[in-house]
Scaffold this active site. Sequence first.
Site, mmCIF file in Angstrom:
data_model
loop_
_atom_site.group_PDB
_atom_site.id
_atom_site.type_symbol
_atom_site.label_atom_id
_atom_site.label_comp_id
_atom_site.label_asym_id
_atom_site.label_seq_id
_atom_site.Cartn_x
_atom_site.Cartn_y
_atom_site.Cartn_z
ATOM 1 N N LYS A 41 2.937 3.528 1.188
ATOM 2 C CA LYS A 41 3.073 1.934 1.420
ATOM 3 C C LYS A 41 2.690 1.059 0.429
ATOM 4 O O LYS A 41 1.545 0.980 0.234
ATOM 5 C CB LYS A 41 2.469 1.746 3.069
ATOM 6 C CG LYS A 41 2.664 0.082 3.285
ATOM 7 C CD LYS A 41 2.077 0.037 4.597
ATOM 8 C CE LYS A 41 2.335 -1.425 5.090
ATOM 9 N NZ LYS A 41 1.585 -1.396 6.401
ATOM 10 N N LYS A 58 7.654 2.700 1.973
ATOM 11 C CA LYS A 58 8.034 1.525 2.183
ATOM 12 C C LYS A 58 7.320 0.531 1.128
ATOM 13 O O LYS A 58 6.456 0.618 0.822
ATOM 14 C CB LYS A 58 7.141 1.265 3.655
ATOM 15 C CG LYS A 58 7.160 -0.057 4.332
ATOM 16 C CD LYS A 58 6.126 -0.031 5.260
ATOM 17 C CE LYS A 58 6.154 -1.530 5.939
ATOM 18 N NZ LYS A 58 5.286 -1.856 6.746
#
Length: 300
Positions: A172, A224
């Site tokens: 992330k 992400k």
Amino acid sequence: MSPGQLVLPLFVAEGLSEPRPVASMPGVVQHSRESLRKAVSEAASLGLGGVMLFGIPEHKDATGTQALDPDGILNAAIADARAEVGDDILVMSDLCLDEFTDHGHCGVLDDSGAVDNDATLEIYAQMAQIHAASGAHFVGPSGMMDGQVARVRLALDESGRSNVGILAYAAKYASSFYGPFRDAVNSSLVGDRRTYQQDPANGREAVREALLDVAEGADIVMVKPALGFLDVIARVRDAVDIPVAAYNVSGEYSMIEAAAERGWIDRQSAIEESVISIRRAGADIVLTYWAAELAHQLRN
Ligand code: PBG
């Protein structure tokens, strides 16, 4: 692409009697508990693979107390969702503190104001047990604390929840593209998350993070954001032998919605091209705010 590969993120806010639009994400709302049940049931009837639930409490504090209240908004919403759909769709829950803390960080802070990784892990462990007891099929640890997957796996197993899966936010990135989401969860973050999220300039580290999560017991690893990180999705897909998910995040959504509103882009084809590209890069599963709309189209 099929509906079963799509997961719909949903927001539910405490104290609402009507859904409240998220200004920075046209078409997305903060649900009331009532409207959330309907949204989850619609997602199930569309054949989506899952829903990912985010809770927004009325009261935030330094340690995110509301996250550990079994009657807190997220835990109540997980229970509502399961009561509504049973096993017709996977009910997944965001396992993170940022929606619950008044400083907006994903963990608790130490005396110097830095995020305390290991103290946070102990809270995540309790959250995982409460989410599972509330009925989550999958928990999604999204706080990027080191060791979070192992700690959550242990907590689930110790409480007899070995069947609850972990969708690990493995890579992330500390991204500007989460901007509209902060609005969606009434975030109070000052500063950034660069001490615990990934550096967008570094692709190799994402593979290392994903492999660590696999070793710690992740069932799905996620990258992400998605669109700026298609190369990372491809690398991670090559490196692991479990499903890979990608999160088509709020900023990616809002840019297309905003440009389309102005007539600057063909909304429909831009949406399809985005999600197909994420699939092409290697994501088996795509979390997207367009999941329900895309499923409608795929079914026609
Ligand atoms: C953290 C979390 C974030 C998002 C999902 N989970 C925000 C962040 O890390 O700042 C972003 C999702 C999006 O932008 O759509 N709980």
